[in-house]
Enzyme design. Structure first.
Site, PDB file in Angstrom:
ATOM      1  N   GLU A  97      -1.053  -3.112   5.332  1.00  0.00           N
ATOM      2  CA  GLU A  97      -2.268  -2.646   4.661  1.00  0.00           C
ATOM      3  C   GLU A  97      -3.397  -2.286   5.625  1.00  0.00           C
ATOM      4  OE1 GLU A  97      -0.328  -4.824   3.331  1.00  0.00           O
ATOM      5  OE2 GLU A  97      -0.178  -4.343   1.199  1.00  0.00           O
ATOM      6  N   HIS A 166      -2.319 -13.892  -6.138  1.00  0.00           N
ATOM      7  CA  HIS A 166      -2.084 -12.574  -6.720  1.00  0.00           C
ATOM      8  C   HIS A 166      -2.967 -12.302  -7.922  1.00  0.00           C
ATOM      9  CE1 HIS A 166       1.565 -13.045  -4.305  1.00  0.00           C
ATOM     10  NE2 HIS A 166       1.709 -11.742  -4.378  1.00  0.00           N
TER      11      HIS A 166
END
Lengths: 368, 397
Positions: A97, A166
């Site tokens: 990322e 998450h």
């Protein structure tokens, strides 16, 4: 990010279970202010159409992210784009990322318009320096020389049973940053219009989607079929008009707020539900106008309570003329101040739902 | 174009390389165009290759270009000296990272690329900003936070930009993926140009550098990852921070060349070679072995982690300007008087620029609000320090 999460979406049974959970009946669309044309469209399809239309319109728009191309998107939001536009414009990235967000920002500096997908915004924390220090601030630091017309998009906030790493809602983190624009759609109209506006915007824009909303269908409103349909930033939508209390929220909780408003209506309480749509810029005038009518404000979000969106709204309301119209302090309904637990009952205790909103609205109004 | 003359000379003179360890005096030859040219040779320690052949050890250019290299290095040296003294006089605030001693790198790079190629680096950026086309007044004014600085006074030492020069970046290592992204855009747009993404020996250990190597190689991006190894990451010697200090090999599957970064001609030669490779094939790594005389920044004396003897030794044996001066004298391209005149002119130019920059006022208070968003696409308003202080933007919504 976790390989475990990726493997979830290769299992059709689990995906079906998730889809079933997401398509719970939501309030009918009769309170939408736009005319209904009879077709329905899911949030996923709306996002897909938005990207497709903007890629067709402007050759410099391209997409990158994990699984966006050959896999057709981890959540199928980019489905079909590779087939239509080819690998030059739809780019699968490694699971890196920080690197690919930086590459996306650099490509935006040099005349292209990337749409950078994060599989969820939890993983964007690895890239946050590129988003904020390279993306958001460079136009200012360069005295206007460098521009960064980029969209960072992906699911934000809680999904179902994915636990603490998450499930975080990042609206307040990105909302803090001058140089960014931050939007969060609720329904398909929001999704399509905000995404198209985001892609056309010359500034870095964060689009905070919601995984559990992707499969939800909404009526396709008349305006949505126009290739130039955009939802402007900084303009909230009155999702339901009311007179007794204003409930301001964004993303999936808009649905819960609408359900709560139905329950309240049965008891003669008229709630006005505001779908913020835009976190930065925030539509303060809409909130003020509503408070002048209802004299009560309750904010709803899934994010953590401290230093959150509701905290900001409360402060802005207190500093505004709306303060004089409040009959009660602004009340924030938020996620609990705990890392998201896994057990279903605990997860439910950590997130506000219809019941929590309904009860709290009555509490704000001092009604038993 | 100068470059094509150099390349044709490279092809012609390839046979001449390998003529012994000592530097050879060259002869001036009249070229087809009628311009006086000069040929320089490199000793065999100048380039070291990793999974790639090294550039030719001979280069020919016009004398005009040869002199320009000297003039540019001297100007940047003077510019940095002006920044140093201005900082000590408190005209410059915050961080100020000088490239004194490292001048061969920005000058050598610019001489090997076109204006359509791109450069991005970290915060030791003044030399690059100048070479990419910013004026000394603009740079000095920016350092002093004045309204006609290259970034309108909004960026300072670490955030300077110029055409196809993307800063000036403050976060160590972040510029490397950005550079790979610029190269991505160059390739996307079919430009046939390359990007030099520079970073130091300290930044070379950052994870995002390796993420950039990986994606650049996967996608054949025309990026030249260029490590300016000045032996110290702030106060930490390279060997204390890197398990492998052969930075030109750190790209593993990406070919690399280590270059004597104190030799402006070697820098130019290596970058020209890398540029041709990158545009055709994909990424390369270059390591410029260089040295800074000053500390990491103006806040660092630079003597607590290295000896004064080392600094003095480098100054007297490896100075890029002095070393190049000898070459010009030896090849007859310039005389002592010519070079003294250039030195004097450079000093004069910078002194005048400094005086001009000092006279420029600070930005107007209203400029606080400019360039947060692209003009015409701003948010309706932004808040100042107190609720009553609101700045409205007039945008055609």
């Amino acid at each position: 990010m976790s390989a475990a999460l990726k493997s979830l979406f290769k299992q059709p049974l689990l995906a079906a279970r998730l889809a079933a959970r997401t398509s719970r009946a939501l309030p009918s669309a009769v309170r939408h202010n736009s005319s209904i044309v009879g077709d329905t469209i899911t949030v996923r399809e709306a996002l897909n159409q938005a990207m497709d239309e903007e890629m067709e319109r402007d050759e410099s728009v391209w997409v990158l992210g994990e699984e966006v191309a050959q896999y057709n998107g981890a959540y199928k939001v980019t489905k079909g784009l590779l087939d239509k536009y080819g690998p030059r414009r739809v780019v699968d990235t490694p699971i890196t990322e920080m690197g690919f967000a930086g590459i996306a920002v650099g490509a935006a500096f040099h005349g292209t318009r990337p749409i950078c997908e994060f599989m969820t915004f939890n993983f964007a924390m690895q890239a946050i320096d590129q988003i904020i220090n390279s993306g958001a601030k460079t136009h200012y630091m360069s005295g206007g020389f460098a521009q960064c017309p980029i969209v960072f998009r992906g699911p934000n906030g809680a999904a179902a049973g994915v636990a603490a790493q998450h499930s975080q809602d990042y609206a307040s983190w990105y909302g803090q940053i001058p140089g960014l624009k931050v939007v969060s759609p609720y329904d398909a109209e929001d999704a399509k219009g905000l995404m198209k506006a985001a892609i056309r915007d010359p500034n870095p824009v964060i689009v905070l989607e919601n995984e559990l909303m992707y499969g939800v269908s909404f009526p396709a409103t008349a305006g949505m079929s126009s290739k130039d349909f955009v939802v402007p930033f900084g303009k909230a939508k009155i999702a339901r008009e009311g007179t007794d209390i204003t409930i301001a929220t964004y993303s999936r909780p808009v649905g819960f707020a609408l359900e709560a408003a139905e329950l309240l209506a049965k008891e003669g309480i008229s709630a006005e539900v505001i779908n913020l749509r835009s976190i930065r810029p925030l539509d303060l005038p809409a909130l003020i106008k509503s408070i002048k009518k209802t004299n009560h404000l309750m904010t709803v979000e899934q994010g953590f309570p401290q230093f959150g969106v509701g905290s900001e709204i409360s402060a802005q309301i207190m500093e505004s003329e709306a303060f004089d119209y409040l009959d009660a302090p602004v009340c924030r309904v938020t996620g609990a101040d705990v890392p998201m637990p896994y057990a279903q009952n605990l997860e439910a205790l950590a997130l506000p739902d219809t019941e929590v909103i309904y009860k709290q609205a009555k509490r704000v109004l001092n009604i038993e | 174009m100068l470059r094509s003359a150099a390349f044709s000379a490279l092809r012609q003179t390839k046979a001449m390389s390998g003529k012994g360890p000592l530097f050879q005096a060259a002869r001036a030859m009249a070229s087809a165009a009628g311009e006086e040219t000069v040929t320089f040779d490199f000793c065999d320690k100048t380039f070291e290759g990793y999974n790639i052949e090294t550039p030719s050890r001979s280069v020919t250019m016009t004398q005009a270009e040869a002199i320009k290299l000297y003039r540019d290095m001297q100007t940047v040296r003077r510019l940095e000296m002006a920044a140093d003294s201005s900082y000590k006089h408190k005209l410059i605030r915050g961080f100020c990272h000088l490239c004194t001693g490292q001048e061969a790198v920005p000058i050598g790079i610019e001489a090997a690329i076109t204006k359509e190629d791109a450069i991005i680096t970290a915060y030791r950026c003044h030399g690059f900003t100048y070479m990419r086309g910013a004026s000394p007044v603009g740079i000095l004014a920016e350092l002093m936070g004045r309204k006609e600085g290259v970034s309108k006074g909004k960026g300072g030492s670490m955030h300077m930009y110029a055409p196809n020069f993307y800063g000036g970046n403050g976060i160590v290592g972040a510029q490397v993926p950005l550079g790979a992204g610029i190269a991505f855009a160059q390739k996307y747009k079919g430009e046939k140009t390359c990007t030099l993404a520079l970073y130091g020996d300290g930044a070379a250990n950052q994870g995002q550098v390796f993420e950039s190597y990986n994606m650049a190689k996967l996608w054949d991006l025309p990026v030249i990852f260029t490590c300016e190894n000045n032996k110290y990451g702030m106060g930490t010697a390279a060997g204390r921070a890197a398990a492998n200090t052969d930075y030109y090999t750190r790209g593993q599957y990406i070919p690399g060349i280590r270059v004597n970064g104190m030799d402006v001609l070697a820098v130019r030669q290596a970058v020209a070679f890398a540029r041709a490779y990158a545009i055709e094939n994909g990424p390369m790594v270059l390591e410029m072995k260089t040295y800074r005389y000053g500390g990491h920044s103006m806040s660092d004396p630079g003597t607590t982690y290295r000896t004064r003897e080392e600094i003095q030794h480098m100054r007297s044996t490896s100075d890029p300007i002095t070393g190049y001066k000898h070459r010009l004298l030896e090849t007859g391209v310039a005389t002592e008087e010519d070079l003294k005149a250039i030195d004097k002119q450079a000093k004069k130019e910078i002194d005048e620029a400094l005086a001009q920059a000092k006279a420029i006022p600070e930005p107007d208070g209203t400029e606080l609000w400019d360039h947060i968003y692209v003009k015409g696409s701003e948010v309706p308003y932004l808040r100042g320090r107190v609720p009553e202080d609101v700045h409205y933007y007039n945008t055609a919504a």
